[in-house]
Design a protein around this motif. Sequence first.
Motif, PDB file in Angstrom:
ATOM      1  N   GLU A  19      -1.508   6.582 -11.243  1.00 26.09           N
ATOM      2  CA  GLU A  19      -0.848   5.308 -10.965  1.00 26.09           C
ATOM      3  C   GLU A  19       0.421   5.173 -11.799  1.00 26.09           C
ATOM      4  O   GLU A  19       0.549   5.791 -12.855  1.00 26.09           O
ATOM      5  CB  GLU A  19      -1.782   4.141 -11.292  1.00 26.09           C
ATOM      6  N   VAL A  45       0.841  -1.200   0.000  1.00 28.74           N
ATOM      7  CA  VAL A  45       0.000   0.000   0.000  1.00 28.74           C
ATOM      8  C   VAL A  45       0.875   1.248   0.000  1.00 28.74           C
ATOM      9  O   VAL A  45       0.602   2.214  -0.720  1.00 28.74           O
ATOM     10  CB  VAL A  45      -0.956  -0.016   1.211  1.00 28.74           C
ATOM     11  N   ALA A  46       1.940   1.235   0.797  1.00 27.72           N
ATOM     12  CA  ALA A  46       2.831   2.394   0.858  1.00 27.72           C
ATOM     13  C   ALA A  46       3.497   2.639  -0.491  1.00 27.72           C
ATOM     14  O   ALA A  46       3.626   3.790  -0.919  1.00 27.72           O
ATOM     15  CB  ALA A  46       3.881   2.182   1.943  1.00 27.72           C
ATOM     16  N   THR A  47       3.901   1.585  -1.174  1.00 31.80           N
ATOM     17  CA  THR A  47       4.532   1.744  -2.489  1.00 31.80           C
ATOM     18  C   THR A  47       3.557   2.368  -3.479  1.00 31.80           C
ATOM     19  O   THR A  47       3.930   3.274  -4.234  1.00 31.80           O
ATOM     20  CB  THR A  47       5.022   0.389  -3.011  1.00 31.80           C
ATOM     21  N   ALA A  48       2.320   1.915  -3.486  1.00 33.86           N
ATOM     22  CA  ALA A  48       1.320   2.483  -4.394  1.00 33.86           C
ATOM     23  C   ALA A  48       1.073   3.950  -4.082  1.00 33.86           C
ATOM     24  O   ALA A  48       0.964   4.782  -5.002  1.00 33.86           O
ATOM     25  CB  ALA A  48       0.022   1.690  -4.295  1.00 33.86           C
ATOM     26  N   ARG A  49       1.007   4.306  -2.816  1.00 33.74           N
ATOM     27  CA  ARG A  49       0.792   5.708  -2.429  1.00 33.74           C
ATOM     28  C   ARG A  49       1.977   6.583  -2.823  1.00 33.74           C
ATOM     29  O   ARG A  49       1.796   7.711  -3.278  1.00 33.74           O
ATOM     30  CB  ARG A  49       0.554   5.820  -0.923  1.00 33.74           C
ATOM     31  N   ILE A  50       3.192   6.072  -2.640  1.00 36.77           N
ATOM     32  CA  ILE A  50       4.381   6.844  -2.995  1.00 36.77           C
ATOM     33  C   ILE A  50       4.428   7.078  -4.505  1.00 36.77           C
ATOM     34  O   ILE A  50       4.710   8.185  -4.961  1.00 36.77           O
ATOM     35  CB  ILE A  50       5.656   6.129  -2.503  1.00 36.77           C
ATOM     36  N   HIS A  51       4.107   6.063  -5.288  1.00 35.91           N
ATOM     37  CA  HIS A  51       4.100   6.218  -6.747  1.00 35.91           C
ATOM     38  C   HIS A  51       3.039   7.221  -7.166  1.00 35.91           C
ATOM     39  O   HIS A  51       3.269   8.041  -8.051  1.00 35.91           O
ATOM     40  CB  HIS A  51       3.848   4.879  -7.430  1.00 35.91           C
ATOM     41  N   ARG A  52       1.860   7.159  -6.534  1.00 36.95           N
ATOM     42  CA  ARG A  52       0.796   8.090  -6.879  1.00 36.95           C
ATOM     43  C   ARG A  52       1.195   9.516  -6.504  1.00 36.95           C
ATOM     44  O   ARG A  52       0.917  10.462  -7.238  1.00 36.95           O
ATOM     45  CB  ARG A  52      -0.490   7.700  -6.160  1.00 36.95           C
ATOM     46  N   PHE A  53       1.873   9.693  -5.379  1.00 36.91           N
ATOM     47  CA  PHE A  53       2.310  11.020  -4.951  1.00 36.91           C
ATOM     48  C   PHE A  53       3.366  11.588  -5.894  1.00 36.91           C
ATOM     49  O   PHE A  53       3.316  12.755  -6.261  1.00 36.91           O
ATOM     50  CB  PHE A  53       2.856  10.946  -3.522  1.00 36.91           C
ATOM     51  N   THR A  54       4.310  10.753  -6.301  1.00 37.89           N
ATOM     52  CA  THR A  54       5.390  11.241  -7.153  1.00 37.89           C
ATOM     53  C   THR A  54       4.966  11.417  -8.607  1.00 37.89           C
ATOM     54  O   THR A  54       5.605  12.170  -9.333  1.00 37.89           O
ATOM     55  CB  THR A  54       6.609  10.301  -7.102  1.00 37.89           C
ATOM     56  N   GLY A  59      -0.531  12.204  -8.870  1.00 37.09           N
ATOM     57  CA  GLY A  59      -1.857  11.651  -8.590  1.00 37.09           C
ATOM     58  C   GLY A  59      -2.274  10.512  -9.492  1.00 37.09           C
ATOM     59  O   GLY A  59      -3.399  10.035  -9.407  1.00 37.09           O
TER      60      GLY A  59
END
Length: 70
Positions: free
Chosen positions: A35, A21-30, A33
Amino acid sequence: MWFEILPGVAIMGACLLIPGVATARIHRFTNGGKEKRVAYFSYQWNLMERDRRVSGVNRYYVSKGLENID
Protein backbone atom coordinates in the motif's frame (compact mmCIF):
# COMPACT_ATOMS: atom_id res chain seq x y z
CA MET A 1 -42.43 4.59 -8.44
CA TRP A 2 -39.58 4.90 -5.98
CA PHE A 3 -37.64 1.97 -7.45
CA GLU A 4 -37.13 3.79 -10.75
CA ILE A 5 -34.29 5.73 -9.14
CA LEU A 6 -32.29 2.59 -8.27
CA PRO A 7 -30.49 2.23 -11.65
CA GLY A 8 -29.37 5.86 -11.50
CA VAL A 9 -28.17 5.48 -7.92
CA ALA A 10 -26.26 2.31 -8.88
CA ILE A 11 -24.56 4.08 -11.79
CA MET A 12 -23.60 7.06 -9.61
CA GLY A 13 -22.28 4.74 -6.91
CA ALA A 14 -20.17 2.85 -9.44
CA CYS A 15 -18.81 6.11 -10.84
CA LEU A 16 -17.76 7.18 -7.34
CA LEU A 17 -16.32 3.77 -6.41
CA ILE A 18 -14.25 3.00 -9.51
CA PRO A 19 -11.68 5.86 -9.21
CA GLY A 20 -10.91 5.10 -5.57
CA VAL A 21 -10.45 1.38 -6.17
CA ALA A 22 -8.41 2.01 -9.33
CA THR A 23 -6.13 4.45 -7.49
CA ALA A 24 -5.46 1.92 -4.73
CA ARG A 25 -4.69 -0.81 -7.28
CA ILE A 26 -2.35 1.46 -9.25
CA HIS A 27 -0.45 2.42 -6.09
CA ARG A 28 -0.18 -1.23 -5.06
CA PHE A 29 1.09 -2.18 -8.53
CA THR A 30 3.69 0.58 -8.64
CA ASN A 31 4.90 0.00 -5.05
CA GLY A 32 5.73 -3.67 -5.42
CA GLY A 33 2.48 -5.01 -3.95
CA LYS A 34 2.43 -2.76 -0.89
CA GLU A 35 0.00 0.00 0.00
CA LYS A 36 1.05 3.61 -0.45
CA ARG A 37 2.59 5.12 2.66
CA VAL A 38 1.60 8.63 3.62
CA ALA A 39 3.65 10.84 5.92
CA TYR A 40 1.41 13.29 7.79
CA PHE A 41 4.01 14.14 10.42
CA SER A 42 7.76 14.68 10.31
CA TYR A 43 8.32 11.50 12.34
CA GLN A 44 6.58 9.41 9.68
CA TRP A 45 8.59 11.17 6.97
CA ASN A 46 11.80 10.37 8.84
CA LEU A 47 10.80 6.70 9.03
CA MET A 48 10.14 6.63 5.27
CA GLU A 49 13.52 8.25 4.62
CA ARG A 50 15.20 5.71 6.88
CA ASP A 51 13.50 2.85 5.00
CA ARG A 52 14.60 4.38 1.68
CA ARG A 53 18.18 4.65 2.90
CA VAL A 54 18.29 1.15 4.43
CA SER A 55 16.70 -0.59 1.43
CA GLY A 56 19.81 -0.12 -0.68
CA VAL A 57 17.84 0.55 -3.87
CA ASN A 58 16.61 4.07 -2.95
CA ARG A 59 12.96 3.00 -2.63
CA TYR A 60 11.10 3.05 0.68
CA TYR A 61 8.76 0.20 -0.26
CA VAL A 62 11.62 -2.30 -0.80
CA SER A 63 12.33 -2.61 2.88
CA LYS A 64 14.57 -5.09 4.65
CA GLY A 65 13.89 -6.73 7.96
CA LEU A 66 16.21 -6.22 10.91
CA GLU A 67 17.87 -9.56 10.22
CA ASN A 68 18.98 -8.39 6.73
CA ILE A 69 20.53 -5.06 7.68
CA ASP A 70 24.34 -5.07 7.61
